[in-house]
Scaffold this active site. Sequence first.
Site, PDB file in Angstrom:
ATOM      1  N   ASP A 240      -6.876  44.022   6.766  1.00  0.00           N
ATOM      2  CA  ASP A 240      -6.618  44.317   8.174  1.00  0.00           C
ATOM      3  C   ASP A 240      -5.128  44.606   8.390  1.00  0.00           C
ATOM      4  O   ASP A 240      -4.270  43.871   7.881  1.00  0.00           O
ATOM      5  CB  ASP A 240      -7.038  43.079   8.983  1.00  0.00           C
ATOM      6  CG  ASP A 240      -7.065  43.318  10.472  1.00  0.00           C
ATOM      7  OD1 ASP A 240      -7.924  44.086  10.920  1.00  0.00           O
ATOM      8  OD2 ASP A 240      -6.230  42.724  11.180  1.00  0.00           O
ATOM      9  N   GLU A 300      -6.214  48.861   5.942  1.00  0.00           N
ATOM     10  CA  GLU A 300      -6.329  49.531   7.233  1.00  0.00           C
ATOM     11  C   GLU A 300      -4.942  49.930   7.686  1.00  0.00           C
ATOM     12  O   GLU A 300      -4.074  49.067   7.881  1.00  0.00           O
ATOM     13  CB  GLU A 300      -6.960  48.614   8.281  1.00  0.00           C
ATOM     14  CG  GLU A 300      -7.125  49.313   9.612  1.00  0.00           C
ATOM     15  CD  GLU A 300      -7.108  48.381  10.820  1.00  0.00           C
ATOM     16  OE1 GLU A 300      -7.651  48.765  11.849  1.00  0.00           O
ATOM     17  OE2 GLU A 300      -6.515  47.278  10.738  1.00  0.00           O
TER      18      GLU A 300
END
Length: 577
Positions: A240, A300
């Site tokens: 993330d 990401e």
Amino acid sequence: MDPTATGLARSPSEVESEPVVEATPLTSTGVPGDDWWQRGVIYQVYPRSFADSNGDGVGDLPGLVAHLDHLGHGPDGLGVDAIWLSPIYPSPGLDAGYDISDHGAIDPLFGTDADFERLVAEAHRRGIRIILDLVLNHTSDRHPWFVSSRAGRTGPHADWYVWRDPAGRDRSGRPRPPNNWLSFFGGSAWTYEPAREQFYLHTFLTEQPDLDWRSPAVREAQYAMIRGWLDRGADGFRLDVFNALVKDAELRSNPTRGWRRRPWDRQEHRHDKDQPGLREVLCELRAIVDARPGRMTVGELFEGGPAVAATHTADRHLVFDFGLLEQPWAAPAYARAIREREAAFGPGRWPTVVLSNHDRSRTATRLAGSRGDTDEIARAAAVVLLTQRGTPFLYYGEELGLRDVEIPRGEIQDPPARRAGLAFPWWNRDQCRSPMPWTAGPGAGFTTGRPWLRLTPDSAIRNVEAQAADADSILALYRRLIAVRRVTPALNRGDQVLLPAPAAEVLAYLRQAGASVALTVVNFGRRPARFELSTGVATAWRPLVTTHLALPAGFRDGGAVRLGPHEAAVFVPTGAG
Ligand code: NOJ
């Protein structure tokens, strides 16, 4: 619906030139190998919304296990190679699980340790790998590390988060934040903690404090957690907002720029992400993952285009770039975006292909808007997703052409959406997170209880069971595309050349790996398109997959091809497998 208001997207006019980051690959990439993470298709499961086994209205791991055949390689399966599971760890749920209070455990909402073990075993038995979502940038404020850290300046976790003294006091005597950084979810990125008389940093919610990745203790603790999941069978990790892990050592204020709709975009994010120290962290992390052959990571990208994504890409470390996802449904826009990503990644780096995820408007809604041809566009987009160079990430429900679901204000779950307004534009992400419709029955086969989010209003006709029974459904198209991709080297590992547009609204590209050649043509227009298939590579072509089983009459129109509105097809030279 305004697709640029997705909160996580910027409109093209607001995109500034990209910051310069290190260009050296993490390790020598050379020509990409043919690992599964490159050849395969990765399917994103949003666990809350996939399948509920116990009637509490929230999807869970046993529910996912019960539906693995939908994803597997049997006759009723999509044939994906891996599942990326959005967070399944204990969490107060303020950011739907991206606020984690224990990175090493399973949230009882989703199941038990034994359920996770069974998931890994059952997925592996079907040839499907499991990729976990690691939220390394921040924890929940209820995480024991933060509870200890905020209690005072001397405890064992005192320096595990980004703490700073106030920059003086304002006129009313209130402490001033250390710099001008903003939270992506609105407001200042700093919250004052009276117990320490200091501010802590949170790039997202106040309840999501940022860890200090310059602290060796933090790194060691996170690496131990990662080793633990590898031991438990994880095949890889989605990281993330990985490019935000390391912040400027001096925490300098970001330069500001002119007015933009979102306050976040009024700053150039020079100091709060893409810092030089990130590469060192990635190297350490990759070394841990590389100790187990065949494990991959995908980062990401927290904002930034293909150029930034490419510089962070390395062996077995993919990086999402959202260049394709941010295009309107128009052939020239896609051609431009493809040219840009091909130039950024070049032949030596392997990109990802992402057209949707749990933060963005679903493909069908985003691309078609209020036009009537939504399913047709969803089909053509499926062809793009599965034939572009790069690893495709397929978001659950896209294989049914699922659309965004309108959520009344009183039912909003997405925290930033609750405070959306003129000063803080935000697209409610709940809309793309609605439960998977499996059958026409009550609860759409997703739950026997009350679903945590509204079901799609067309679940009686748009569901897995109905589409599995229809050989010409969107689901059937996805299965055909994935099957063909799997056995066609040109599609799953080939290089790519964009061809000059054979007609105004047509996009055409050639993929090639040794003797394997495939040509994709997509008609973005609402009118039929007729064009000659002349590429110099082959003179005669035959369709391998088309968006509809029956191409319009006159498909072979002399030596030319005729595609219907929004029709797309993959061709191989006549005589090829
Ligand atoms: C990116 C995730 O995709 C998003 O859902 C989440 O809210 C933020 N990171 C914060 O973790």
